[in-house]
Design a protein around this motif. Sequence first.
Motif, PDB file in Angstrom:
ATOM      1  N   ASP A  44       0.834  -1.201   0.000  1.00 44.94           N
ATOM      2  CA  ASP A  44       0.000   0.000   0.000  1.00 44.94           C
ATOM      3  C   ASP A  44       0.871   1.254   0.000  1.00 44.94           C
ATOM      4  O   ASP A  44       0.636   2.180  -0.783  1.00 44.94           O
ATOM      5  CB  ASP A  44      -0.916   0.037   1.222  1.00 44.94           C
ATOM      6  CG  ASP A  44      -1.979  -1.045   1.194  1.00 44.94           C
ATOM      7  OD1 ASP A  44      -2.389  -1.455   0.094  1.00 44.94           O
ATOM      8  OD2 ASP A  44      -2.396  -1.467   2.284  1.00 44.94           O
ATOM      9  N   LEU A  48       1.316   0.235  -4.891  1.00 49.99           N
ATOM     10  CA  LEU A  48       1.172  -0.858  -5.855  1.00 49.99           C
ATOM     11  C   LEU A  48      -0.304  -1.196  -6.045  1.00 49.99           C
ATOM     12  O   LEU A  48      -1.132  -0.906  -5.175  1.00 49.99           O
ATOM     13  CB  LEU A  48       1.973  -2.074  -5.394  1.00 49.99           C
ATOM     14  CG  LEU A  48       3.487  -1.830  -5.393  1.00 49.99           C
ATOM     15  CD1 LEU A  48       4.215  -3.011  -4.785  1.00 49.99           C
ATOM     16  CD2 LEU A  48       3.999  -1.539  -6.792  1.00 49.99           C
ATOM     17  N   PRO A  49      -0.639  -1.810  -7.160  1.00 50.89           N
ATOM     18  CA  PRO A  49      -2.051  -2.053  -7.475  1.00 50.89           C
ATOM     19  C   PRO A  49      -2.782  -2.842  -6.385  1.00 50.89           C
ATOM     20  O   PRO A  49      -2.217  -3.736  -5.759  1.00 50.89           O
ATOM     21  CB  PRO A  49      -2.001  -2.868  -8.771  1.00 50.89           C
ATOM     22  CG  PRO A  49      -0.685  -2.539  -9.378  1.00 50.89           C
ATOM     23  CD  PRO A  49       0.245  -2.293  -8.220  1.00 50.89           C
ATOM     24  N   ALA A  50      -4.053  -2.487  -6.196  1.00 48.24           N
ATOM     25  CA  ALA A  50      -4.904  -3.188  -5.238  1.00 48.24           C
ATOM     26  C   ALA A  50      -5.564  -4.415  -5.861  1.00 48.24           C
ATOM     27  O   ALA A  50      -6.347  -5.090  -5.196  1.00 48.24           O
ATOM     28  CB  ALA A  50      -5.968  -2.238  -4.691  1.00 48.24           C
ATOM     29  N   ASP A  51      -5.234  -4.711  -7.098  1.00 48.46           N
ATOM     30  CA  ASP A  51      -5.799  -5.860  -7.808  1.00 48.46           C
ATOM     31  C   ASP A  51      -5.666  -7.122  -6.953  1.00 48.46           C
ATOM     32  O   ASP A  51      -4.571  -7.469  -6.517  1.00 48.46           O
ATOM     33  CB  ASP A  51      -5.066  -6.050  -9.135  1.00 48.46           C
ATOM     34  CG  ASP A  51      -5.508  -7.304  -9.851  1.00 48.46           C
ATOM     35  OD1 ASP A  51      -6.642  -7.319 -10.359  1.00 48.46           O
ATOM     36  OD2 ASP A  51      -4.715  -8.270  -9.873  1.00 48.46           O
ATOM     37  N   PHE A  54      -3.030  -9.761  -8.104  1.00 52.00           N
ATOM     38  CA  PHE A  54      -1.671  -9.280  -7.843  1.00 52.00           C
ATOM     39  C   PHE A  54      -1.334  -9.389  -6.362  1.00 52.00           C
ATOM     40  O   PHE A  54      -0.295  -9.913  -5.979  1.00 52.00           O
ATOM     41  CB  PHE A  54      -1.531  -7.829  -8.315  1.00 52.00           C
ATOM     42  CG  PHE A  54      -0.259  -7.177  -7.878  1.00 52.00           C
ATOM     43  CD1 PHE A  54       0.938  -7.480  -8.503  1.00 52.00           C
ATOM     44  CD2 PHE A  54      -0.256  -6.258  -6.839  1.00 52.00           C
ATOM     45  CE1 PHE A  54       2.126  -6.877  -8.096  1.00 52.00           C
ATOM     46  CE2 PHE A  54       0.916  -5.648  -6.426  1.00 52.00           C
ATOM     47  CZ  PHE A  54       2.115  -5.957  -7.055  1.00 52.00           C
ATOM     48  N   ARG A  55      -2.235  -8.889  -5.521  1.00 47.11           N
ATOM     49  CA  ARG A  55      -1.982  -8.904  -4.079  1.00 47.11           C
ATOM     50  C   ARG A  55      -1.844 -10.326  -3.541  1.00 47.11           C
ATOM     51  O   ARG A  55      -0.982 -10.602  -2.713  1.00 47.11           O
ATOM     52  CB  ARG A  55      -3.094  -8.155  -3.333  1.00 47.11           C
ATOM     53  CG  ARG A  55      -3.089  -6.657  -3.551  1.00 47.11           C
ATOM     54  CD  ARG A  55      -1.781  -6.052  -3.049  1.00 47.11           C
ATOM     55  NE  ARG A  55      -1.709  -4.630  -3.256  1.00 47.11           N
ATOM     56  CZ  ARG A  55      -1.845  -3.723  -2.294  1.00 47.11           C
ATOM     57  NH1 ARG A  55      -2.070  -4.084  -1.057  1.00 47.11           N
ATOM     58  NH2 ARG A  55      -1.741  -2.449  -2.583  1.00 47.11           N
TER      59      ARG A  55
END
Length: 95
Positions: A44, A48-51, A54-55
């Motif tokens: 966070d 970086l992406p919250a996808d 991905f996470r």
Amino acid sequence: MLGGPPTYSRTCGDESGVLRMHARNGDMGDLGERFLDCFVLALDDAGLPADPTFREAMRAYMRWAVDNALSYSPEDATVPPRIGMPHWDWSGLQE
């Protein structure tokens, strides 16, 4: 690919070297869980992406890395020589 560039393995060592850096520290209590929590929060902080895919991939990679390192935390642990660097992709550890 997760796990860094191949240059590290060629110039700095293999997975055995990484594990030896973290081995034989004794009981780590909840350090692994706290480290994992900090890693997830750092995603966070880094924006970086919250996808969710991905996470989950990033969390699974770090969960594996923490568990792997902590498996050598007993003070009498022996890290085997010449463990090859693990290879990860978005679907997980590649055996």
